[in-house]
Enzyme design. Sequence first.
Site, PDB file in Angstrom:
ATOM      1  N   ASP A  39       0.842  -1.244   0.052  1.00  0.00           N
ATOM      2  CA  ASP A  39      -0.027  -0.167  -0.104  1.00  0.00           C
ATOM      3  C   ASP A  39       0.755   1.170   0.033  1.00  0.00           C
ATOM      4  OD1 ASP A  39      -2.324   1.300  -0.102  1.00  0.00           O
ATOM      5  OD2 ASP A  39      -2.932   1.095   1.951  1.00  0.00           O
ATOM      6  N   ASN A  41       1.366   3.367  -3.165  1.00  0.00           N
ATOM      7  CA  ASN A  41       1.981   3.756  -4.398  1.00  0.00           C
ATOM      8  C   ASN A  41       1.611   5.205  -4.462  1.00  0.00           C
ATOM      9  OD1 ASN A  41       3.063   1.250  -4.167  1.00  0.00           O
ATOM     10  ND2 ASN A  41       1.640   0.349  -6.068  1.00  0.00           N
ATOM     11  N   ASN A  87     -10.711  -3.036  -6.286  1.00  0.00           N
ATOM     12  CA  ASN A  87      -9.724  -2.195  -7.195  1.00  0.00           C
ATOM     13  C   ASN A  87     -10.286  -1.686  -8.441  1.00  0.00           C
ATOM     14  OD1 ASN A  87      -6.593  -3.205  -5.765  1.00  0.00           O
ATOM     15  ND2 ASN A  87      -7.974  -1.695  -5.196  1.00  0.00           N
ATOM     16  N   SER A 215      -8.153  -5.660   4.644  1.00  0.00           N
ATOM     17  CA  SER A 215      -8.594  -5.322   3.263  1.00  0.00           C
ATOM     18  C   SER A 215      -8.957  -6.677   2.574  1.00  0.00           C
ATOM     19  CB  SER A 215      -7.604  -4.422   2.655  1.00  0.00           C
ATOM     20  OG  SER A 215      -7.333  -3.223   3.155  1.00  0.00           O
TER      21      SER A 215
END
Length: 264
Positions: A39, A41, A87, A215
């Site tokens: 996580d 980016n 996503n 998540s």
Amino acid sequence: MSRSPATTPLIQAHPQPLRAVPSELDPTRLPAHVAVIMDGNGRWARQRNLPRVMGHREGVEALKRTLRLCSDWGIGALTAYAFSTENWNRPGEEVSFLMTLFERVLARELEALDREQVRIRFLGDLEQLPPGLQELIASATRRTAENSGIHFNVCTNYGGRRELVQAARRLADQVARGELDPANIDEQAFAAELQTADEVDPDLLIRTSGEYRISNFLLWQLAYAEIHITDVLWPDFNEDALLRALNDYQSRQRRFGGVAPLSA
Ligand code: FPP
């Protein structure tokens, strides 16, 4: 795969290290399987006034570094969360960039991965991925299937709840066909229906960028994992950050629901 004595993991938990494990670590107590939520980016890119996608591009370099270090130190498996079922809700441009990035990286790195004996697999609902990517995934999986090195699992269009629902549905199908007695559904039977069926459960979960969430990642498999959360943003994840995670892991006393042994 659960750790009951009846289950025999198919992977060698600790292949021979290719490079000396740093002296600050106990080489006999390394995790057999490391899972990572990559996580940060986007934030890494924003801090540099770059488009978000540049963070993903740099994230690939961090993933390559991590894979090489885990492989060199004899860690048996690395499972990375590259793209979740949620996503798809990102802007279309970012999703397309990621799909193209996965294709390019796979095409470019396959030769070296194979040479280094990495066994690569993609976990998730792969039919929803672009056809070109699906073909590359199929050929990379086939080509590296017999490799003897680290197991590298890339979770792509993966969701833990979806994986559990699909496992339950497969078991229900077997019951409906009269092939399975519901009384025989135990943890081992359930784990055998998961995409990680031949893998030991992760011992260590690393999450970068300081978020305290699972998540929807490996919901079953992380039941007893030690969790290491670092503020480092994924593109900055390097040997120091991995060493800190492994030191943290080795400082924990794992009890698997039992009690600590009495000290001598
Ligand atoms: C999370 O950061 C990262 C991703 C959703 C993508 C990660 C993918 C890679 C590093 C590429 C892997 C490639 C292959 C072929 C294995 P974020 O965008 O959520 O960051 P933010 O929280 O700062 O916005």
